[in-house]
Enzyme design. Structure first.
Site, short mmCIF file in Angstrom:
data_model
loop_
_atom_site.label_atom_id
_atom_site.label_comp_id
_atom_site.label_asym_id
_atom_site.label_seq_id
_atom_site.Cartn_x
_atom_site.Cartn_y
_atom_site.Cartn_z
N CYS A 1 -2.94 8.89 3.36
CA CYS A 1 -2.65 8.28 2.05
C CYS A 1 -3.77 8.56 1.08
O CYS A 1 -3.57 8.54 -0.13
CB CYS A 1 -2.45 6.78 2.22
N GLU B 1 0.89 -1.17 0.00
CA GLU B 1 0.00 0.00 0.00
C GLU B 1 0.92 1.20 0.00
O GLU B 1 1.57 1.49 1.00
CB GLU B 1 -0.87 0.01 1.26
P1 NAP Z 1 8.17 5.06 4.71
O1 NAP Z 1 9.27 5.96 5.06
O2 NAP Z 1 8.20 4.40 3.39
O3 NAP Z 1 8.12 3.97 5.88
C1 NAP Z 1 7.13 2.99 5.91
C2 NAP Z 1 7.56 1.86 6.82
O4 NAP Z 1 8.69 1.21 6.26
C3 NAP Z 1 8.00 2.30 8.21
O5 NAP Z 1 7.58 1.36 9.15
C4 NAP Z 1 9.50 2.32 8.11
O6 NAP Z 1 10.13 2.14 9.35
C5 NAP Z 1 9.73 1.13 7.23
N1 NAP Z 1 11.01 1.15 6.57
C6 NAP Z 1 11.60 2.17 5.93
N2 NAP Z 1 12.78 1.80 5.42
C7 NAP Z 1 12.91 0.50 5.75
C8 NAP Z 1 13.94 -0.45 5.52
N3 NAP Z 1 15.03 -0.16 4.84
N4 NAP Z 1 13.76 -1.70 6.01
C9 NAP Z 1 12.65 -2.02 6.70
N5 NAP Z 1 11.67 -1.15 6.96
C10 NAP Z 1 11.79 0.09 6.48
O7 NAP Z 1 6.76 5.77 4.79
P2 NAP Z 1 6.21 6.75 5.93
O8 NAP Z 1 6.99 8.02 5.86
O9 NAP Z 1 6.12 6.06 7.24
O10 NAP Z 1 4.74 6.99 5.44
C11 NAP Z 1 4.38 7.95 4.48
C12 NAP Z 1 4.09 7.31 3.16
O11 NAP Z 1 3.18 6.23 3.34
C13 NAP Z 1 3.39 8.25 2.20
O12 NAP Z 1 3.99 8.13 0.94
C14 NAP Z 1 1.95 7.75 2.15
O13 NAP Z 1 1.28 8.00 0.94
C15 NAP Z 1 2.12 6.31 2.40
N6 NAP Z 1 0.93 5.73 2.99
C16 NAP Z 1 0.18 4.89 2.24
C17 NAP Z 1 -0.95 4.31 2.78
C18 NAP Z 1 -1.81 3.37 1.99
O14 NAP Z 1 -2.68 2.74 2.58
N7 NAP Z 1 -1.62 3.23 0.70
C19 NAP Z 1 -1.32 4.60 4.09
C20 NAP Z 1 -0.53 5.46 4.83
C21 NAP Z 1 0.60 6.03 4.27
P3 NAP Z 1 11.00 3.30 10.02
O15 NAP Z 1 10.07 4.38 10.35
O16 NAP Z 1 11.58 2.65 11.19
O17 NAP Z 1 12.01 3.70 8.99
#
Ligand code: NAP
Length: 676
Positions: free
Chosen positions: A298, A259
């Site tokens: 999102c 997602e």
């Molecule tokens: P993100 O930076 O991509 O992180 C998402 C998750 O991935 C976090 O738990 C993060 O943990 C983990 N993560 C990041 N790098 C990783 C790695 N190398 N190895 C393992 N895990 C890793 O996203 P975010 O900033 O939290 O959220 C914002 C984004 O999410 C936006 O683009 C939004 O559109 C999207 N979103 C989509 C939905 C949907 O349902 N489609 C819903 C909500 C949000 P850490 O924080 O520990 O790095």
């Protein structure tokens, strides 16, 4: 200020952060470090083993109904103890109403799964997917798709913006499927998730090993997964790409649900005028989506589309509404919009805003940032911003860049085909809304853009009072989207549960299929009953137990009496010549409903007993006409039993009506409620 140690929960123990691995967590409001998470002492293999050896077997021992009851109890416990979660969530920038979406929304999702699990799934450990398939001429070889829980772990990696809903919307279908979970929230808001996990674990309602938590990094966890595990990821497209292209996941075909981010849009229909209720509704939805959770949703509206002549009036209204938004400390009840999650998120949003500005004129509330009750520079505050892009065809950034904050771009469209083209340039999104009172407009946009969208939300004066909002994913409906939205699907009722189950085609004789699916199927063994089945309690009835009734001859008087009594004097029953001319009938025939009524008269046992009510009838087929002089007989077979509460359950009966030549004339499934 004390820095909170946010722990992980691994193999039955709380593991605290260690200095070598802990990451800092800052307050969105003050910028101060308030917590830390991450430990080098986590043993990922031990966590997986614990889930598989202890949690999985315990959950698989339970039926869908047992698990649904457990979800209901957990949701009730969370609901009764949620106030502490709101307090913690203020530090993430969430206002109370933002948190209600997250916390109450997550609990509500769990309640819906609890209820759907009881109503739509059997009280069994297997789910029958679709109907029985006849694979041979005489029916001795048949097929049935069944779903059984995967023998692995649901690894749930979540985004920062919904620390509670993000977890519960995945956890509810996973546990309902019978699969244990390891939850990994985003570090920036994991202190809220951890508090919620503690509530669930402390409730004692979850079987040991069914829920574990990783706060901080996941180390080499992904390298240890197998095809029985499922990774369910929510976050940015960039992180999704990094994780799902992990060679170990690819090599082992580990399912990966993504997602991702999404450029969601809202279209104002060409039928709407400035004075129509839909115009104000459109402005309301746009402003609400831009400012709820400071646009960190999102599903938030990033692209606003209106007919050319309504762009300026819409902009004026949106601008006036945004000017009235009070930005400030989220714990202050007068605050409409809090800060973004962190300074670095603010930097990212402002960088994208600059790029969007290349293609659109900034209007409205961009002029200044007036923050109440907090230090504007220390917290991650930004003002909502709208850009006006007059030429969306030549623009690029507005269709490609997601500013994960209170930022949106308005653009004109020429006609509905053009609106669909613009919608689809988002490259795949979670939701598009259409504000129109004209069903033709709604259909045009749905047909023209559904393939690029996970959800299409249409709103107008009829549904506006009860509609749930452009940005609200509902547990009943799919959440996810094609292309840049990740290509995943979550929720969607029981569809969401199936991600954690394996679908298998089972082929064999009818008796084998009946035994595996715990549902009697035609052509499998029927056991003659020694006692009328209506005198047996729910628990006494056995699958395949069959009553064969006496036979009853149908006379021409029966047909005429039934016709006059009910008023159904259709020619096929009353006019020999006209009936004969019809390709389906040999002449006058008995009413189908007459046959059903006589069938009931043949199989019921009239005395008060365990059968409490006849609640329905399904899958009715009339297969051969019955004429005066023919006789019918009923074969009533116990097909399936589903407990409904502590006192009674539903029995489905296979009913077959045969004539004097043992030919089937009608079949249906009868539903009754039977006392325990
Ligand atoms: P993100 O930076 O991509 O992180 C998402 C998750 O991935 C976090 O738990 C993060 O943990 C983990 N993560 C990041 N790098 C990783 C790695 N190398 N190895 C393992 N895990 C890793 O996203 P975010 O900033 O939290 O959220 C914002 C984004 O999410 C936006 O683009 C939004 O559109 C999207 N979103 C989509 C939905 C949907 O349902 N489609 C819903 C909500 C949000 P850490 O924080 O520990 O790095």
């Amino acid at each position: 200020m004390t820095v909170i140690d946010v722990a992980s929960f691994a193999a039955g123990k709380w593991i605290h952060p260690t200095n070598d691995a802990a990451r800092p967590i800052e307050s969105a409001v003050t910028g101060e470090i308030i917590a830390r998470a991450g430990s080098s002492e986590l043993d990922y293999q031990a966590m997986l083993d614990h889930a598989k050896r202890v949690g999985g077997p315990a959950l698989r021992e339970m039926t869908f109904h047992d698990r649904a009851r457990m979800l209901k109890a957990i949701a009730t416990h969370l609901n009764d103890n949620r106030s502490g979660l709101y307090e913690l969530a203020f530090t993430t920038g969430a206002t109370l109403s933002d948190s209600k979406i997250d916390i109450d929304g997550g609990i509500g999702t769990m309640f819906v799964y609890a209820s759907k699990g009881r109503r739509e799934l059997p009280d069994s450990t297997t789910f029958l997917d679709g109907d029985l398939e006849q694979l041979s001429r005489s029916g001795t070889f048949v097929g049935q798709h069944i779903c059984t829980p995967k023998l692995g772990v649901g690894i749930q990696i979540n985004a920062f913006n919904f620390p509670v809903w993000g977890m519960l919307e995945k956890l509810a279908p996973t546990l309902l499927a019978g699969v244990p979970a390891i939850v990994k929230p985003a570090t920036t808001t994991c202190h809220v998730t951890e508090a919620c996990v503690r509530l669930m674990l402390d409730s004692g309602l979850l079987p040991e090993g069914s829920l574990q938590l990783i706060t901080g990094g996941i180390g080499d966890l992904l390298e240890r997964l197998t095809a029985q595990d499922v990774v369910s990821f929510t976050g940015s497209a960039q992180t999704a790409l990094l994780l799902k292209s992990n060679p170990h996941l690819l090599k082992n075909a580990v399912p990966f649900i993504a997602e991702q981010d999404s450029l969601n849009s809202s279209v104002l229909g060409p039928d709407v005028t400035e004075s129509a209720p839909e115009f104000e509704l459109f402005v309301d939805e746009v402003v609400h989506e831009m400012t709820t959770k400071a646009g960190q949703k999102c599903t938030a509206i990033r692209r606003i589309m209106a007919p050319e002549k309504l762009v300026q009036p819409a902009l004026d209204q949106i601008e006036a509404r945004l000017d009235a938004i009070r930005i400030g400390n989220p714990s202050d009840k007068d605050t409409h919009m809090g800060p973004l999650i962190s300074q670095s998120q603010r930097d990212d949003v402002m960088t994208i805003a600059t790029q969007l500005e290349d293609e659109g004129r900034a209007v409205g509330a961009n002029s200044g940032l007036n923050v109440h009750g907090a230090d504007a520079a220390a917290g991650a505050f930004v003002a909502p911003m709208v850009y006006h892009c007059a030429d969306p065809d030549s623009a690029k950034h507005i269709h490609e860049l997601e500013a994960f904050g209170p930022i949106s771009t308005i653009m004109p469209y020429r006609d509905l085909d053009h609106a669909c083209q613009l919608l689809n340039r988002g490259g795949g999104s979670l939701v598009a809304s259409v504000i129109t009172h004209d069903p033709k407009v709604a259909r045009h946009v749905a047909v023209g853009s559904a393939a690029w969208h996970g959800r299409i939300y249409v709103n107008d004066r009829v549904s506006m009072k009860e509609s749930t909002g452009h940005g609200s994913p509902l547990p009943h409906m799919l959440h996810g989207g094609p292309g840049r939205a990740g290509g995943g699907e979550e929720l969607g009722g029981i569809r969401g549960v199936m991600h954690y189950m394996q679908r298998t085609a089972i082929q064999g004789s009818p008796d084998i299929i009946s035994a595996i699916g715990e549902t009697w199927v035609p052509n499998s063994t029927k056991t003659p009953c020694e006692q009328h089945p209506f005198t047996k309690t729910f628990h006494e009835l056995e699958l395949g137990e069959t009553l064969v009734s006496e036979s009853r001859e149908i006379s021409i008087e029966d047909i005429e009496t039934f016709a006059h009594f009910t008023g159904d004097t259709f020619y096929a029953h009353m006019n020999e010549e006209a009936a004969k001319a019809n390709p389906f009938f040999p002449g006058r025939v008995a009413h189908g409903y007459l046959l059903l009524s006589f069938a009931a008269g043949l199989f019921v046992q009239p005395d008060p007993g365990p059968v409490l009510a006849n609640t329905g009838l399904s899958d009715l087929n009339f297969q051969k006409p019955v004429s005066a002089g023919d006789s019918i007989r009923v074969h009533l077979t116990v097909k399936r039993k589903t407990p409904r509460n502590e006192e009674y359950g539903e029995v489905r009966w296979n009913v077959e009506l045969t004539n004097q030549n043992d030919e089937t004339v009608a079949t249906y499934i009868l539903h009754t409620m039977n006392a325990f």
